[in-house]
Scaffold this motif. Structure first.
Motif, mmCIF file in Angstrom:
data_model
loop_
_atom_site.group_PDB
_atom_site.id
_atom_site.type_symbol
_atom_site.label_atom_id
_atom_site.label_comp_id
_atom_site.label_asym_id
_atom_site.label_seq_id
_atom_site.Cartn_x
_atom_site.Cartn_y
_atom_site.Cartn_z
ATOM 1 N N TRP A 164 21.235 -16.833 -6.174
ATOM 2 C CA TRP A 164 21.716 -16.492 -3.963
ATOM 3 C C TRP A 164 22.828 -16.004 -3.951
ATOM 4 C CZ3 TRP A 164 16.349 -18.901 -1.989
ATOM 5 C CH2 TRP A 164 15.670 -18.257 -1.546
ATOM 6 N N MET A 165 23.629 -17.684 -4.562
ATOM 7 C CA MET A 165 25.002 -18.400 -3.880
ATOM 8 C C MET A 165 26.332 -17.536 -4.770
ATOM 9 S SD MET A 165 26.725 -21.467 -3.308
ATOM 10 C CE MET A 165 27.561 -22.572 -5.128
ATOM 11 N N ALA A 166 25.988 -17.721 -6.143
ATOM 12 C CA ALA A 166 26.849 -16.341 -6.436
ATOM 13 C C ALA A 166 27.746 -17.432 -6.902
ATOM 14 C CB ALA A 166 26.929 -15.102 -6.078
ATOM 15 N N ASP A 167 27.970 -17.929 -5.708
ATOM 16 C CA ASP A 167 30.124 -18.810 -6.609
ATOM 17 C C ASP A 167 30.720 -19.185 -5.305
ATOM 18 O OD1 ASP A 167 32.013 -17.449 -5.734
ATOM 19 O OD2 ASP A 167 31.513 -15.730 -6.652
ATOM 20 N N TRP A 168 30.940 -20.379 -5.087
ATOM 21 C CA TRP A 168 31.332 -20.964 -4.468
ATOM 22 C C TRP A 168 32.231 -20.944 -2.950
ATOM 23 C CZ3 TRP A 168 29.054 -25.507 -3.689
ATOM 24 C CH2 TRP A 168 27.998 -26.034 -3.874
ATOM 25 N N SER A 169 32.701 -19.773 -3.893
ATOM 26 C CA SER A 169 34.012 -19.219 -2.779
ATOM 27 C C SER A 169 32.928 -17.870 -1.505
ATOM 28 C CB SER A 169 34.777 -17.629 -3.142
ATOM 29 O OG SER A 169 33.138 -16.633 -3.883
ATOM 30 N N ASN A 170 31.773 -18.591 -1.533
ATOM 31 C CA ASN A 170 30.540 -17.474 -0.711
ATOM 32 C C ASN A 170 30.493 -18.496 0.573
ATOM 33 O OD1 ASN A 170 27.542 -17.130 1.196
ATOM 34 N ND2 ASN A 170 27.087 -16.238 -1.033
ATOM 35 N N PRO A 171 30.648 -17.254 2.526
ATOM 36 C CA PRO A 171 30.989 -18.714 3.016
ATOM 37 C C PRO A 171 29.638 -20.071 3.375
ATOM 38 C CG PRO A 171 30.904 -16.357 2.522
ATOM 39 C CD PRO A 171 30.978 -16.846 1.910
ATOM 40 N N ALA A 172 28.843 -19.349 2.656
ATOM 41 C CA ALA A 172 27.362 -20.519 2.877
ATOM 42 C C ALA A 172 27.148 -21.121 1.918
ATOM 43 C CB ALA A 172 26.168 -19.633 3.238
ATOM 44 N N SER A 173 28.526 -21.323 1.011
ATOM 45 C CA SER A 173 28.792 -22.275 -0.069
ATOM 46 C C SER A 173 29.112 -23.524 0.770
ATOM 47 C CB SER A 173 29.801 -22.338 -0.441
ATOM 48 O OG SER A 173 31.492 -22.532 -0.503
ATOM 49 N N GLY A 174 29.174 -23.727 1.858
ATOM 50 C CA GLY A 174 29.893 -25.385 2.437
ATOM 51 C C GLY A 174 27.960 -26.186 3.051
ATOM 52 N N ALA A 175 27.402 -25.362 3.548
ATOM 53 C CA ALA A 175 26.044 -25.085 3.903
ATOM 54 C C ALA A 175 24.921 -25.301 3.268
ATOM 55 C CB ALA A 175 25.685 -24.543 5.256
ATOM 56 N N LEU A 176 25.420 -24.797 2.552
ATOM 57 C CA LEU A 176 24.457 -25.033 0.767
ATOM 58 C C LEU A 176 24.635 -26.738 0.393
ATOM 59 C CD1 LEU A 176 23.944 -21.116 -0.151
ATOM 60 C CD2 LEU A 176 22.083 -22.391 0.664
ATOM 61 N N HIS A 177 26.077 -26.954 0.490
ATOM 62 C CA HIS A 177 26.246 -27.422 -0.431
ATOM 63 C C HIS A 177 25.672 -29.080 0.190
ATOM 64 C CE1 HIS A 177 28.584 -31.138 -1.022
ATOM 65 N NE2 HIS A 177 27.992 -31.200 -2.503
ATOM 66 N N ASP A 178 26.150 -29.203 1.800
ATOM 67 C CA ASP A 178 26.005 -30.109 2.428
ATOM 68 C C ASP A 178 23.954 -30.510 2.693
ATOM 69 O OD1 ASP A 178 28.244 -30.698 2.851
ATOM 70 O OD2 ASP A 178 29.046 -29.699 5.041
ATOM 71 N N GLN A 179 23.121 -29.525 2.900
ATOM 72 C CA GLN A 179 22.163 -29.652 3.622
ATOM 73 C C GLN A 179 20.980 -29.436 2.098
ATOM 74 O OE1 GLN A 179 21.385 -26.852 7.011
ATOM 75 N NE2 GLN A 179 23.522 -26.499 7.305
ATOM 76 N N VAL A 180 21.552 -28.503 1.507
ATOM 77 C CA VAL A 180 20.459 -28.362 -0.323
ATOM 78 C C VAL A 180 20.936 -29.009 -1.063
ATOM 79 C CG1 VAL A 180 19.725 -26.459 -1.107
ATOM 80 C CG2 VAL A 180 19.998 -26.444 0.856
ATOM 81 N N TYR A 181 21.487 -28.336 -1.578
ATOM 82 C CA TYR A 181 22.332 -29.912 -3.049
ATOM 83 C C TYR A 181 22.359 -31.113 -2.595
ATOM 84 C CZ TYR A 181 23.873 -24.903 -5.187
ATOM 85 O OH TYR A 181 23.359 -23.513 -5.949
ATOM 86 N N ALA A 182 23.358 -31.428 -1.642
ATOM 87 C CA ALA A 182 24.136 -32.742 -1.648
ATOM 88 C C ALA A 182 22.450 -33.289 -1.498
ATOM 89 C CB ALA A 182 25.157 -32.886 -0.778
ATOM 90 N N THR A 183 21.957 -33.151 -0.875
ATOM 91 C CA THR A 183 19.943 -33.415 -0.097
ATOM 92 C C THR A 183 18.951 -33.391 -1.857
ATOM 93 O OG1 THR A 183 20.981 -33.124 1.981
ATOM 94 C CG2 THR A 183 18.502 -33.800 1.540
ATOM 95 N N TYR A 184 18.920 -32.450 -2.398
ATOM 96 C CA TYR A 184 17.651 -32.569 -2.629
ATOM 97 C C TYR A 184 18.523 -32.362 -4.728
ATOM 98 C CZ TYR A 184 15.195 -31.004 1.891
ATOM 99 O OH TYR A 184 15.593 -31.498 2.376
#
Length: 217
Positions: A190-210
């Motif tokens: 869904w994100m495709a790569d770390w330049s996605n504008p949602a990547s920061g929220a995905l990192h903090d709320q999803v990847y870093a948590t789960y």
């Protein structure tokens, strides 16, 4: 089991027929999330895996969908017996209705309200998971396929009464054309790569948590 209503009768668009091999990537613009019957009694029946890990996978997928504004359908069945839809899985979608299925069967899409909600997303690619793998998830996934959608199953967010039941459910779906995946490849696609504008929220709320690796100090 009553058949679902047609697209015209349901008041929504009929999805185009899916290609035999869905090779184009999942994105926030072409997919919808469909989470089926995450209820207390259904959780208690899961015996093939760690229920907490299964739950975390479902919550991770839900949070990612909310962050990326991916349309999502939530269902439950017989709340008086099975309990409410899990609050943590529903929390990323405040104010959204969890559809209480009125057709008393295992196939969520047999319910006209669910069918209408899925069609209303306007999306061709349906990413789904639910409890239990070999019954409600599997029966629903096969029905969604028959309606012409491309279907992806989040297998680590699903569970069943035994490992054999889960595995045979996944095998049956895959043989029919459902694409199996787990939560982290799903979110990454869904994100495709770390330049996605949602990547920061995905990192903090999803990847870093789960995700175990990314949550390490």
């Amino acid at each position: 089991m009553p058949s679902t209503t047609s697209g015209a009768a349901a008041g929504g668009p009929t999805p185009p027929r899916a290609a035999p091999a869905p090779l184009d990537a999942l994105t926030a613009d072409n997919s919808a999330l469909f989470l089926i019957d995450y209820q207390e009694r259904m959780y208690k029946g899961v015996g093939d895996r760690d229920r907490n890990q299964m739950h975390r996978a479902a919550v991770a997928a839900a949070k990612a969908a909310a962050i990326m504004e991916i349309p999502t359908v939530l269902t439950l069945i017989n709340a008086q017996w099975n309990g409410d839809f899990n609050a943590e899985v529903a929390a990323p979608f405040p104010g959204q209705e969890v559809i209480a299925r009125t057709v008393p069967g295992f196939d969520a899409l047999a319910d006209p309200a669910v069918d209408a909600a899925l069609r209303a997303t306007g999306r061709r690619k349906i990413v789904l998971s639910g409890l239990w793998t070999s019954i409600c998830m599997s029966f629903t996934a096969l029905h969604v396929l028959r309606e012409g959608y491309e279907v992806y199953g989040i297998v680590d967010a699903a569970g069943d009464v035994s490992r054999e039941a889960h595995d045979t459910g996944v095998t049956r779906m895959a043989q029919a054309g459902v694409v199996p995946l787990t939560w982290m490849p799903l979110v990454s696609e869904w994100m495709a790569d770390w330049s996605n504008p949602a990547s920061g929220a995905l990192h903090d709320q999803v990847y870093a948590t789960y995700d175990i690796m990314m949550s390490m100090p």
